[in-house]
Design a protein around this motif. Structure first.
Motif, short mmCIF file in Angstrom:
data_model
loop_
_atom_site.label_atom_id
_atom_site.label_comp_id
_atom_site.label_asym_id
_atom_site.label_seq_id
_atom_site.Cartn_x
_atom_site.Cartn_y
_atom_site.Cartn_z
N THR A 7 3.30 -32.60 35.83
CA THR A 7 3.84 -31.26 36.02
C THR A 7 3.49 -30.75 37.41
OG1 THR A 7 3.64 -30.70 33.66
CG2 THR A 7 3.78 -28.85 35.22
N ILE A 8 4.47 -30.12 38.06
CA ILE A 8 4.22 -29.43 39.32
C ILE A 8 4.30 -27.93 39.06
CG2 ILE A 8 5.07 -28.92 41.65
CD1 ILE A 8 6.07 -31.74 41.86
N ASN B 74 7.68 -39.87 37.22
CA ASN B 74 7.00 -39.45 35.99
C ASN B 74 6.88 -37.94 35.85
OD1 ASN B 74 6.53 -42.08 35.01
ND2 ASN B 74 4.77 -42.31 36.37
N ILE B 75 7.44 -37.19 36.79
CA ILE B 75 7.38 -35.73 36.70
C ILE B 75 8.31 -35.26 35.59
CG2 ILE B 75 7.85 -33.56 37.91
CD1 ILE B 75 7.15 -35.03 40.52
N LYS B 76 7.77 -34.48 34.67
CA LYS B 76 8.54 -34.01 33.53
C LYS B 76 8.90 -32.54 33.61
CE LYS B 76 8.04 -38.05 31.63
NZ LYS B 76 9.17 -39.01 31.66
N ARG B 77 8.15 -31.78 34.41
CA ARG B 77 8.32 -30.33 34.36
C ARG B 77 7.92 -29.71 35.69
NH1 ARG B 77 4.74 -29.54 30.62
NH2 ARG B 77 6.21 -30.00 28.96
N ALA C 233 15.48 -23.34 44.29
CA ALA C 233 15.26 -24.57 45.06
C ALA C 233 15.02 -25.75 44.14
CB ALA C 233 14.07 -24.39 46.00
N ALA C 234 14.22 -25.55 43.10
CA ALA C 234 13.93 -26.62 42.15
C ALA C 234 15.19 -27.09 41.44
CB ALA C 234 12.89 -26.15 41.13
N ALA C 235 16.02 -26.14 41.04
CA ALA C 235 17.26 -26.48 40.33
C ALA C 235 18.21 -27.28 41.20
CB ALA C 235 17.94 -25.21 39.83
N ASN C 236 18.13 -27.08 42.51
CA ASN C 236 19.02 -27.78 43.44
C ASN C 236 18.56 -29.20 43.77
OD1 ASN C 236 20.88 -25.69 43.71
ND2 ASN C 236 19.76 -24.73 45.39
N ILE C 237 17.29 -29.50 43.53
CA ILE C 237 16.77 -30.80 43.97
C ILE C 237 16.19 -31.64 42.84
CG2 ILE C 237 16.31 -30.04 46.33
CD1 ILE C 237 13.41 -29.63 45.60
N SER C 238 16.12 -31.10 41.64
CA SER C 238 15.50 -31.86 40.55
C SER C 238 16.23 -31.59 39.23
CB SER C 238 14.02 -31.48 40.40
OG SER C 238 13.43 -32.18 39.34
N ASP C 239 16.24 -32.60 38.37
CA ASP C 239 16.89 -32.44 37.07
C ASP C 239 15.87 -32.46 35.92
OD1 ASP C 239 16.18 -35.08 37.17
OD2 ASP C 239 18.20 -35.88 36.86
N VAL C 240 14.59 -32.26 36.24
CA VAL C 240 13.58 -32.18 35.18
C VAL C 240 13.60 -30.79 34.56
CG1 VAL C 240 12.16 -33.88 36.38
CG2 VAL C 240 11.70 -31.44 36.72
N ASP C 241 12.76 -30.58 33.57
CA ASP C 241 12.65 -29.27 32.93
C ASP C 241 12.07 -28.27 33.93
OD1 ASP C 241 12.74 -27.37 30.94
OD2 ASP C 241 10.88 -28.03 29.96
N ILE C 242 12.81 -27.19 34.21
CA ILE C 242 12.38 -26.20 35.21
C ILE C 242 12.22 -24.84 34.53
CG2 ILE C 242 12.96 -25.05 37.39
CD1 ILE C 242 14.73 -27.52 38.01
N ILE C 243 11.06 -24.23 34.73
CA ILE C 243 10.75 -22.95 34.10
C ILE C 243 10.28 -21.97 35.16
CG2 ILE C 243 9.28 -21.76 32.40
CD1 ILE C 243 9.57 -25.50 32.17
N MET C 244 10.73 -20.72 35.06
CA MET C 244 10.27 -19.68 35.98
C MET C 244 9.29 -18.77 35.26
SD MET C 244 12.47 -16.98 38.31
CE MET C 244 12.83 -15.79 37.00
#
Length: 226
Positions: free
Chosen positions: A162-163, A182-185, A196-207
């Motif tokens: 997780t990041i 291996n990044i999941k979230r 920015a996260a939504a534009n560069i990653s397809d993992v689970d993104i939470i604000m």
């Protein structure tokens, strides 16, 4: 490492009182590291505006410092913040916040337009800003580049699960410095980082609900139970 223990990367340094250390107490490995250097710009002139919009805490900090040096009176203008963290910075510097963005950039832009479309506005930002609000602004505006963000070259050896992302540039730089497979979230501090996260990653993104460590930790705990 036990199956349920994770490597969690936080994209800034944290102090010993940080609530993020709860994750370490729970058995996870906490890696807290900034992936950027912040470099203030020299601001020679403050544009005249009825409203000043600040994209980030650093934008507010360096712009207001320059205004103080230039002895520019901002008291008759209104001040708008991208999110709650930026609003807190403004308040700590003695500036009343008249607008605080909520939700994603498009929604923030529409709320800002509804409130200030017919008045002069100045956007205060980083050199590398995605200008996520200005994209929707149809009328004329001025802007001030208050600081620059330079990525650091850092190698993260651990496999990150997780990041917890504290800014767009920190996230972008962090993803280049670690193994992303291996990044999941990704937990995001606010709307600009989420975008920015939504534009560069397809993992689970939470604000996070609020732009602070407690809220980001709460978002992690909630989503880890899914």
């Amino acid at each position: 490492m036990k199956k349920n223990k994770k490597n969690i990367l936080i994209t800034r340094t944290i102090n010993k009182e940080s609530p993020f250390w709860q994750l370490s107490n729970d058995g996870h490995k906490v890696i807290a590291q900034s992936f950027v250097d912040i470099i203030p710009k020299t601001i020679h002139k403050i544009p005249l505006a009825n409203v000043y919009f600040y994209y980030s805490k650093n934008a507010a900090k360096y712009f207001l410092s320059a205004a103080n040096v230039l002895q520019y009176d901002l008291s008759k203008s209104e001040h708008a913040a991208m999110g709650s963290g930026t609003a807190q910075m403004l308040e700590s510097l003695g500036i009343k916040t008249n607008f605080v963005g909520v939700d994603k950039p498009k929604s923030i832009a529409q709320s800002l337009i509804n409130k200030y479309a017919d008045t002069s506005i100045c956007f205060v930002r980083a050199d590398q800003s995605t200008q996520s609000i200005q994209k929707f602004w149809k009328n004329e505006y001025s802007e001030v580049i208050a600081y620059s963000v330079n990525p650091r070259s850092i190698k993260i050896q651990e496999e990150i699960h997780t990041i917890i992302a504290t800014s767009p540039m920190n996230l972008i730089s962090a993803l280049k410095c670690c193994n992303v497979k291996n990044i999941k979230r990704i937990i995001c501090i606010g709307p600009t980082t989420y975008n920015a996260a939504a534009n560069i990653s397809d993992v689970d993104i939470i604000m996070a609900d609020k732009a602070n460590e407690e809220s980001m930790l709460e978002a992690y705990i909630k989503t880890s139970k899914r």
